[in-house]
Motif scaffolding. Structure first.
Motif, PDB file in Angstrom:
ATOM      1  N   PRO A 225      -5.394   1.797   0.588  1.00  5.48           N
ATOM      2  CA  PRO A 225      -4.232   2.025   1.445  1.00  5.48           C
ATOM      3  C   PRO A 225      -4.561   2.353   2.895  1.00  5.48           C
ATOM      4  CG  PRO A 225      -4.538   3.854  -0.088  1.00  5.48           C
ATOM      5  CD  PRO A 225      -5.481   2.779  -0.507  1.00  5.48           C
ATOM      6  N   SER A 226      -5.790   2.763   3.184  1.00  4.54           N
ATOM      7  CA  SER A 226      -6.138   3.133   4.557  1.00  4.54           C
ATOM      8  C   SER A 226      -6.376   1.926   5.456  1.00  4.54           C
ATOM      9  CB  SER A 226      -7.372   4.039   4.571  1.00  4.54           C
ATOM     10  OG  SER A 226      -7.093   5.281   3.940  1.00  4.54           O
ATOM     11  N   ILE A 227      -6.452   0.715   4.871  1.00  4.89           N
ATOM     12  CA  ILE A 227      -6.602  -0.485   5.682  1.00  4.89           C
ATOM     13  C   ILE A 227      -5.459  -1.439   5.347  1.00  4.89           C
ATOM     14  CG2 ILE A 227      -9.110  -0.243   5.718  1.00  4.89           C
ATOM     15  CD1 ILE A 227      -9.280  -2.521   3.718  1.00  4.89           C
ATOM     16  N   GLU A 228      -5.229  -2.409   6.216  1.00  4.43           N
ATOM     17  CA  GLU A 228      -4.166  -3.378   5.949  1.00  4.43           C
ATOM     18  C   GLU A 228      -4.770  -4.562   5.193  1.00  4.43           C
ATOM     19  OE1 GLU A 228      -0.658  -5.867   8.267  1.00  4.43           O
ATOM     20  OE2 GLU A 228      -1.362  -3.957   9.065  1.00  4.43           O
ATOM     21  N   GLY A 229      -4.896  -4.390   3.880  1.00  4.71           N
ATOM     22  CA  GLY A 229      -5.511  -5.424   3.066  1.00  4.71           C
ATOM     23  C   GLY A 229      -4.527  -6.244   2.258  1.00  4.71           C
ATOM     24  N   THR A 230      -3.240  -5.899   2.333  1.00  5.24           N
ATOM     25  CA  THR A 230      -2.220  -6.664   1.618  1.00  5.24           C
ATOM     26  C   THR A 230      -1.571  -7.659   2.574  1.00  5.24           C
ATOM     27  OG1 THR A 230      -0.492  -5.041   2.080  1.00  5.24           O
ATOM     28  CG2 THR A 230      -1.784  -4.727   0.076  1.00  5.24           C
ATOM     29  N   SER A 231      -0.763  -8.548   2.028  1.00  5.09           N
ATOM     30  CA  SER A 231      -0.172  -9.612   2.858  1.00  5.09           C
ATOM     31  C   SER A 231       1.056  -9.151   3.629  1.00  5.09           C
ATOM     32  CB  SER A 231       0.241 -10.786   1.961  1.00  5.09           C
ATOM     33  OG  SER A 231       1.361 -10.442   1.168  1.00  5.09           O
ATOM     34  N   TRP A 325       9.829   6.127   3.822  1.00  4.06           N
ATOM     35  CA  TRP A 325      10.989   6.548   4.608  1.00  4.06           C
ATOM     36  C   TRP A 325      10.873   6.089   6.063  1.00  4.06           C
ATOM     37  CZ3 TRP A 325      15.731   7.896   3.660  1.00  4.06           C
ATOM     38  CH2 TRP A 325      16.512   8.419   4.682  1.00  4.06           C
ATOM     39  N   ALA A 326       9.670   6.139   6.589  1.00  2.00           N
ATOM     40  CA  ALA A 326       9.486   5.812   8.010  1.00  2.00           C
ATOM     41  C   ALA A 326       9.523   4.321   8.293  1.00  2.00           C
ATOM     42  CB  ALA A 326       8.164   6.401   8.515  1.00  2.00           C
ATOM     43  N   THR A 327       9.002   3.501   7.359  1.00  2.00           N
ATOM     44  CA  THR A 327       8.822   2.074   7.661  1.00  2.00           C
ATOM     45  C   THR A 327       9.558   1.126   6.724  1.00  2.00           C
ATOM     46  OG1 THR A 327       6.855   1.753   6.262  1.00  2.00           O
ATOM     47  CG2 THR A 327       6.486   2.629   8.484  1.00  2.00           C
ATOM     48  N   GLY A 328      10.157   1.648   5.644  1.00  2.00           N
ATOM     49  CA  GLY A 328      10.824   0.791   4.682  1.00  2.00           C
ATOM     50  C   GLY A 328       9.871   0.061   3.754  1.00  2.00           C
ATOM     51  N   TRP A 329       8.650   0.516   3.673  1.00  2.00           N
ATOM     52  CA  TRP A 329       7.629  -0.169   2.877  1.00  2.00           C
ATOM     53  C   TRP A 329       6.596   0.855   2.427  1.00  2.00           C
ATOM     54  CZ3 TRP A 329       2.314  -1.261   3.240  1.00  2.00           C
ATOM     55  CH2 TRP A 329       1.847  -2.365   2.500  1.00  2.00           C
ATOM     56  N   MET A 330       5.940   0.572   1.307  1.00  2.00           N
ATOM     57  CA  MET A 330       4.867   1.436   0.836  1.00  2.00           C
ATOM     58  C   MET A 330       3.762   0.559   0.264  1.00  2.00           C
ATOM     59  SD  MET A 330       4.726   4.442  -2.114  1.00  2.00           S
ATOM     60  CE  MET A 330       6.460   4.800  -1.981  1.00  2.00           C
ATOM     61  N   HIS A 331       2.531   0.959   0.496  1.00  2.34           N
ATOM     62  CA  HIS A 331       1.388   0.227  -0.032  1.00  2.34           C
ATOM     63  C   HIS A 331       1.520   0.084  -1.544  1.00  2.34           C
ATOM     64  CE1 HIS A 331      -2.779  -0.447  -1.330  1.00  2.34           C
ATOM     65  NE2 HIS A 331      -2.962  -0.981  -0.133  1.00  2.34           N
ATOM     66  N   TRP A 356      16.039   4.906  -5.757  1.00  2.00           N
ATOM     67  CA  TRP A 356      15.539   5.352  -4.453  1.00  2.00           C
ATOM     68  C   TRP A 356      14.783   4.230  -3.754  1.00  2.00           C
ATOM     69  CZ3 TRP A 356      16.752   9.070  -1.285  1.00  2.00           C
ATOM     70  CH2 TRP A 356      15.920   9.330  -0.190  1.00  2.00           C
ATOM     71  N   TYR A 357      13.928   3.547  -4.486  1.00  2.00           N
ATOM     72  CA  TYR A 357      13.219   2.409  -3.902  1.00  2.00           C
ATOM     73  C   TYR A 357      14.208   1.335  -3.453  1.00  2.00           C
ATOM     74  CZ  TYR A 357       8.386   3.701  -5.225  1.00  2.00           C
ATOM     75  OH  TYR A 357       7.142   4.294  -5.329  1.00  2.00           O
ATOM     76  N   TRP A 358      15.258   1.126  -4.234  1.00  2.00           N
ATOM     77  CA  TRP A 358      16.234   0.090  -3.887  1.00  2.00           C
ATOM     78  C   TRP A 358      16.870   0.364  -2.526  1.00  2.00           C
ATOM     79  CZ3 TRP A 358      17.198  -4.605  -5.614  1.00  2.00           C
ATOM     80  CH2 TRP A 358      18.359  -5.250  -5.155  1.00  2.00           C
ATOM     81  N   ASP A 359      17.144   1.616  -2.242  1.00  2.00           N
ATOM     82  CA  ASP A 359      17.818   1.941  -0.976  1.00  2.00           C
ATOM     83  C   ASP A 359      16.862   2.011   0.198  1.00  2.00           C
ATOM     84  OD1 ASP A 359      20.254   2.650   0.441  1.00  2.00           O
ATOM     85  OD2 ASP A 359      19.415   4.649   0.638  1.00  2.00           O
ATOM     86  N   THR A 360      15.584   2.296  -0.057  1.00  2.00           N
ATOM     87  CA  THR A 360      14.662   2.569   1.050  1.00  2.00           C
ATOM     88  C   THR A 360      13.660   1.458   1.331  1.00  2.00           C
ATOM     89  OG1 THR A 360      13.265   3.800  -0.500  1.00  2.00           O
ATOM     90  CG2 THR A 360      14.827   5.075   0.821  1.00  2.00           C
TER      91      THR A 360
END
Length: 456
Positions: A225-231, A325-331, A356-360
């Motif tokens: 999660p500390s790097i941007e390794g996903t698409s 909450w901040a970005t609308g996305w989670m690793h 909760w995931y559905w709304d955020t």
């Protein structure tokens, strides 16, 4: 003059590799409509984060259509009634749309077909889910077998470019103003961190172009999660700004692409699940879990609130919930850890987390959300056993999440890698950081006892 066709857009907001667009444009003048229907999906009306994305995606689509002289007609209300109404207003002899697999859209398509000549095309999945069959003609309920069968039918049809010419209808048609839909948050504006995204077809293409150069690292990097390794394709795929076929053909054959193509196929599998089990978003895939002793009451509600705010006392869980909450996305790795914590450590019903995931989430997708939550919970038709409980502290250390935690839990930013994953255990947690809601050993034992009680 050739009779007009009407394009009905939903979660397919693109012009390239969009079969409905291609068919309508080749047949004559075109009108295009999007209907904001907050009732058709019932409990799955789009959440706040998705509404933010939808605003910007519709603005981008309208701009692309306007270059061809085709206005995007916006209506609000009953989707079936409004599409039929617009078809009458423009004199459309056909309505073209992509087929969707969410149960409410399938019902809407059937209802609309009774009012207009509806032409449905494929393009939201690699191939239609009902074309992936067992040797006896049945439907797959386990992903591994589904993937093997799907892989044999790949590649999908080659993606088509956007039409070079789309003729618009000459008759003006009334349309809502996008700004009047109030899709963007204002009081307060919680979307300031959403500037990491560029909704729309052009933004999706740039995201794909960037990922192609890094796909060989995906299999290892996706878990860090500390790097941007996903698409980060997921919201673009959900809103249909990018087709699965476009992704497949750009990546297939490249070194290291196979793990990602398998993940892309998981999206097809979730479409398959909701096609055969339409109520999967609220009903356990395994009936035995209907009697599971989920925690309820004030203490459970307090723990749920702490989870949503990133105040559980487990740094990697809190980092994920704050990023969400901040970005609308989670690793993705952290999504699984946070979901497992809610279900197993806190013994809270997976459906509360799904809501909760559905709304955020900007990429909240009915099939993906339901199948993934039930996979973690052990309640799904294809899922992890309930007794397999993720250990947040060791997961955090294993996947080197120190930098990720520092980015999203600033009160821990000064801690070293040796203690940041478990500051309470190391005795160095700052006073402003909350104590764990429950210890890992205690939480695991409680979860296993609850599962045993259900089975007994």
């Amino acid at each position: 003059m050739t009779d007009p066709r009407l394009l009905w857009f939903r979660q397919d907001l693109r012009l390239a590799d969009q079969a409905a667009v291609a068919a309508a444009a080749s047949a004559g003048p075109v009108a295009a409509v999007y209907v904001l229907d907050d009732k058709v999906a019932g409990d799955w009306a789009i959440g706040g984060a998705q509404r933010w994305w939808l605003h910007h995606s519709l603005a981008a689509l309208a701009k692309a259509l306007d270059k061809h002289g085709v206005p995007l007609i916006l209506r609000r209300g009953d989707a079936v009634a409004e599409v039929a109404k617009v078809a009458r207003e423009v004199g459309a002899v056909e309505v073209h749309a992509l087929h969707h697999y969410e149960p409410w859209w399938q019902a809407a398509e059937e209802a609309l077909a009774e009012k207009v000549f509806l032409v449905l095309h494929q393009g939201t999945r690699l191939i239609p889910p009902d074309q992936v069959r067992t040797g006896t003609g049945g439907r797959y309920r386990m992903f591994t077998a589904f993937w093997r069968a799907l892989r044999q039918q790949m590649p999908p049809e080659a993606p088509r470019r956007a039409p070079t010419k789309i003729a618009g209808v000459s008759k003006p048609v009334a349309s809502d103003r996008l700004a009047d839909w109030d899709l963007l948050p204002t009081m307060p504006d919680w979307s300031k961190g959403f500037d990491v995204w560029t909704p729309g077809e052009a933004g999706a293409k740039r995201r794909l172009d960037r990922f192609v150069d890094h796909v060989e690292d995906y299999d290892e990097a996706r878990n860090l999660p500390s790097i941007e390794g996903t698409s980060r394709f997921s919201p673009h795929l959900h809103f249909g700004e990018l087709s699965p076929a476009q992704v497949w053909h750009r990546l297939d054959g490249k070194a290291g692409a196979e793990p990602f193509l398998r993940e892309l196929a998981w999206r097809d599998f979730t479409g398959n699940v909701i096609d055969i089990l339409p109520d999967y978003g609220k009903r356990n895939g395994r009936d035995a879990y209907g009697g599971f002793p989920w925690r309820r009451g004030q203490t459970a509600d307090r723990d749920f609130a702490a989870w949503t705010r990133g105040r559980t006392g487990y740094p990697i869980v809190d980092a994920g919930m704050r990023q969400l909450w901040a970005t609308g996305w989670m690793h993705n790795r952290v999504r699984m850890i946070a979901a497992s914590f809610l279900i197993k450590h806190l013994l809270l019903d997976w459906r509360r987390g799904e809501r909760w995931y559905w709304d955020t989430l900007v990429d909240a997708d009915y099939g993906n959300n339901a199948v993934n939550w039930q996979w973690v919970a052990g309640t799904g038709i294809d899922s992890n056993p309930f007794g397999r409980i993720m250990a947040p502290l060791s997961q955090s250390a294993k996947f080197d999440a120190g930098g990720y935690i520092r980015a999203w839990v600033p009160e821990l930013a000064g801690l070293s890698d040796g203690v940041i994953h478990d500051p309470h255990g190391a005795g160095c947690a700052p006073k402003e950081y909350p104590a764990p809601l429950i210890g890992h050993v205690e939480g695991r034992a409680r979860a296993l006892a609850a599962n045993a009680k259900m089975r007994g």
